[in-house]
Motif scaffolding. Structure first.
Motif, short mmCIF file in Angstrom:
data_model
loop_
_atom_site.label_atom_id
_atom_site.label_comp_id
_atom_site.label_asym_id
_atom_site.label_seq_id
_atom_site.Cartn_x
_atom_site.Cartn_y
_atom_site.Cartn_z
N LYS A 1 0.83 -1.21 0.00
CA LYS A 1 0.00 0.00 0.00
C LYS A 1 0.86 1.25 0.00
O LYS A 1 0.52 2.26 -0.63
N ASN A 2 2.00 1.19 0.68
CA ASN A 2 2.87 2.35 0.82
C ASN A 2 4.10 2.29 -0.09
O ASN A 2 5.02 3.09 0.06
N ARG A 3 4.09 1.32 -1.01
CA ARG A 3 5.17 1.15 -1.98
C ARG A 3 6.54 1.10 -1.29
O ARG A 3 7.42 1.91 -1.54
N MET A 4 6.65 0.10 -0.41
CA MET A 4 7.88 -0.08 0.36
C MET A 4 8.49 -1.44 0.08
O MET A 4 7.78 -2.44 -0.10
N MET A 5 9.82 -1.48 0.05
CA MET A 5 10.56 -2.73 0.04
C MET A 5 10.46 -3.36 1.43
O MET A 5 10.32 -2.66 2.44
N ILE A 6 10.56 -4.69 1.50
CA ILE A 6 10.66 -5.38 2.78
C ILE A 6 11.98 -6.15 2.80
O ILE A 6 12.35 -6.79 1.81
N SER A 7 12.68 -6.07 3.91
CA SER A 7 13.93 -6.83 4.07
C SER A 7 13.85 -7.67 5.34
O SER A 7 13.11 -7.35 6.28
N LEU A 8 14.60 -8.75 5.35
CA LEU A 8 14.70 -9.59 6.53
C LEU A 8 15.91 -10.49 6.38
O LEU A 8 16.50 -10.59 5.30
N GLU A 9 16.31 -11.13 7.47
CA GLU A 9 17.36 -12.13 7.40
C GLU A 9 16.96 -13.33 8.24
O GLU A 9 16.18 -13.21 9.18
N THR A 10 17.49 -14.48 7.85
CA THR A 10 17.28 -15.70 8.62
C THR A 10 18.58 -16.48 8.65
O THR A 10 19.39 -16.40 7.71
N HIS A 11 18.79 -17.20 9.71
CA HIS A 11 20.00 -18.03 9.83
C HIS A 11 19.65 -19.50 9.68
O HIS A 11 20.51 -20.37 9.86
N ASN A 12 18.40 -19.76 9.36
CA ASN A 12 17.92 -21.12 9.18
C ASN A 12 17.57 -21.34 7.71
O ASN A 12 16.62 -20.76 7.19
N GLU A 13 18.35 -22.16 7.05
CA GLU A 13 18.15 -22.38 5.61
C GLU A 13 16.74 -22.89 5.30
O GLU A 13 16.20 -22.62 4.22
#
Length: 210
Positions: free
Chosen positions: A166-178
């Protein structure tokens, strides 16, 4: 971030969320690497998550699936205007408290050294390469093990995606579990890169484009 479907966590909920995160991340590759001794890990994790949640309550946004608190979503919204001095002070207090716990629970300083070596796994510094003004960063997405496969992860993630779209935003995240990588791909995330510096541990950095 705003949501009409999720429960906005209150300060009095933090002890229950501390228990939730401790349960969810007890066997996470990140903490198995940083705190290899099982007894030390059992003592430390509740204290570390207490520090995290106190900091996040002040500087980020914390949502749960409901008042039952079976799932948690912690996000940092780059479009929010925050007081930089307050942000810095809250972060420093949490860091000092964390170091205090690391030293108290392992007087050999081995665990403290692991956390120093593993700082790049802990600080999301890889996101410096991304768009900084229109981005939502997911810090934690966790569901109580006994409540997994009940659609809670999808509820939390879809609310974040709806807001970001809705707000034209990228989302980022990280995980250490494949094992989590394919789940995030299901929600439209792509692998941006892999951080691998110490312990043979891999951090999978993922983004969902605008």
């Amino acid at each position: 971030m705003e949501s009409q479907k999720l429960y906005r966590v209150q300060r009095e909920d933090l002890p229950k969320l501390q228990e939730l995160l401790t349960e969810c991340f007890a066997e996470d590759p990140l903490y198995l690497s940083l705190i290899p001794d099982e007894d030390t890990r059992k003592r430390l994790l509740p204290e570390l998550f207490e520090c995290d949640l106190t900091e996040f309550f002040e500087n980020c946004e914390i949502y749960a699936d409901s008042r039952d608190l079976n799932g948690i979503l912690v996000v940092a919204d780059s479009s929010d205007h925050v007081n930089p001095i307050q942000y810095f002070l809250t972060e420093m207090r949490a860091r000092l408290k964390t170091d205090e716990y690391l030293i108290k629970e392992d007087m050999s300083l081995r665990t403290l050294w692991h956390f120093i070596l593993g700082r790049d796994y802990l600080n999301s510094s890889w996101t410096d390469q991304l768009h900084q003004q229109r981005r939502l960063h997911i810090i934690y997405l966790a569901v109580r093990p006994s409540m997994q496969h009940h659609g809670i992860s999808a509820l939390l993630m879809e609310e974040a995606i709806t807001y970001a779209s809705k707000n034209r935003m990228m989302i980022s995240l990280e995980t250490h579990n494949e094992k989590n990588v394919d789940m995030y791909r299901h929600f439209g995330f792509k692998l941006f890169g892999i951080v691998e510096k110490h312990f043979g541990l891999k951090q999978y950095c993922m983004v969902r484009e605008i």
